[in-house]
Design an enzyme around this catalytic site. Sequence first.
Site, mmCIF file in Angstrom:
data_model
loop_
_atom_site.group_PDB
_atom_site.id
_atom_site.type_symbol
_atom_site.label_atom_id
_atom_site.label_comp_id
_atom_site.label_asym_id
_atom_site.label_seq_id
_atom_site.Cartn_x
_atom_site.Cartn_y
_atom_site.Cartn_z
ATOM 1 N N SER A 102 4.478 2.528 7.813
ATOM 2 C CA SER A 102 4.159 1.426 6.904
ATOM 3 C C SER A 102 5.386 0.985 6.121
ATOM 4 C CB SER A 102 3.079 1.853 5.908
ATOM 5 O OG SER A 102 1.822 1.863 6.511
ATOM 6 N N ASP B 206 0.078 -7.468 1.343
ATOM 7 C CA ASP B 206 0.543 -6.097 1.566
ATOM 8 C C ASP B 206 2.063 -5.998 1.652
ATOM 9 O OD1 ASP B 206 0.420 -3.397 1.856
ATOM 10 O OD2 ASP B 206 -0.653 -3.388 3.763
ATOM 11 N N HIS C 61 0.818 -1.224 0.000
ATOM 12 C CA HIS C 61 0.000 0.000 0.000
ATOM 13 C C HIS C 61 0.847 1.268 0.000
ATOM 14 C CE1 HIS C 61 0.257 -0.148 4.539
ATOM 15 N NE2 HIS C 61 0.300 1.163 4.380
#
Length: 499
Positions: free
Chosen positions: A193, A115, A84
């Site tokens: 992230s 992911d 992402h």
Amino acid sequence: MTNGDLMHFPFKIFNVIRGLGLLCLFLAGRASWAADDLLTKSVVKIFTTMQEPNYYEPWREGSQEYVSGSGCVLVGNRILTNAHVVSNAIFIEVEKEGDSQKYIAKKEFVAHDCDLAVLKVEDPKFFQGTMPVTFGDLPFKRDKVAVYGFPVGGEEMSITEGVVSRIQLSTYAHSSRALMDVQTDAAINPGNSGGPVFKDKKMIGVAFQGYNAAVAQNTGFFVPMPIVKRFLTEIKSGVYRGIPTLGIWQETMENDSLRKYYGLKPDQTGILVDEVLYQSSAWNQLKVNDVLMAIDGYPIANDGTIAFRKGERIGSQYPIELHYRGDQVPIKILRDKKPMTVTVTLKEDARLIPLVQYDKQPTYFIFDGLIFTPFNSNYPGITKDTPVELKALYFHGLPSEDHKQIILVNHILSHSINRGYDSKFNSLIVNKVNGHPISEMKDLIAAFADPKDGRHVIEIDKPKEVGTTIVLDAVKSKLASLEILEQYDIPSDRSDDLK
């Protein structure tokens, strides 16, 4: 009733690349680990320019968005991060800690389901002074961990500490797939992230999401090493095909009467098959009302879990998620009260409404101003305003030979040929065109090549008060379609994948 790994929806969970507003961003704990010089050489910051697809006007490009995330250096001069962080990316740059120069990076492999993504940097100078991470193993509860990355709130690297709270299967917000993750109370905020999570100076996972602060504070999650290693192993073949699924809806069997009804003895346990999805791994191998007693050698408990490690249990689909497409997996079942073993060949995820899609343009076809699109999780989005019919299909729809896709009239571009339809025929399901049943987009296009008595007749699945039929003049269609494309500045009547 549960549905295995087939229907999971990430309400309240956020990918930690995108902000929640400063009110939420600073609620987590302070950084308290002193940075290990060697570990900081493994961590990088990623800058991404994204361009989201436009699912309302699918021939147009969406707006650009600028985001940042984190990553870590792998052996072989590559960078590991979250999918992402780089999904729908049109430009990517990376930067090392303590270095003001940014370097251009490109996506090499992307795994949206788990992911994860691998980037490459063409300029070898970037990797000078860096150090690849060393892999560790899956941690245990209460193990102390440290999260490295570049969250919002500052430009320097941040390091937060915490302990492992739990290990389980839960929904990945990016893909809506239920896979193993690890929960920690270490602060994981937007910008973290893709950053590595360390234990004893070895990477044990990749930070990727957390709860909205209004729901739970100091609750973050990271992708654990079994999933990371599976991804890196698969891409050695030069392609990533995705994590397979069994393709069933299942029901726990914790009720004594239910177990007796299906013939389970007191010392036997399992879960009940409620549905077998069309063309899934289980198609033609498992049947409705089969009892799954063991999968890949793991006995299944009545609550749908398997023994994982000493004193730990996890969802029964976990063994499937470590396999690859094409692998054969034995499943011990009870069918009509008789024990037997069947072997399934693992395939891709099979569902009527595809999960959220990235890195691809929307599929569309325009005819006489009617914009047709396949229904998926990108469009129109499941909100309180979504038509009830689409909500039902999204949550409960099953694929079949007659319904491989759900085709919608997205909306209508006003023109004299579709006068009277443009204001009310939006987000409606197409059943037939010119008498031909519509199972997928190619059926729709073929059906418009076969008008009836000089007319195109489109049958809609919709309550009577809205209308169930659209009739268009086939003689005027060709000229009208050309006028509409020119009037609305549309380059083509269909997406590239339909040409």
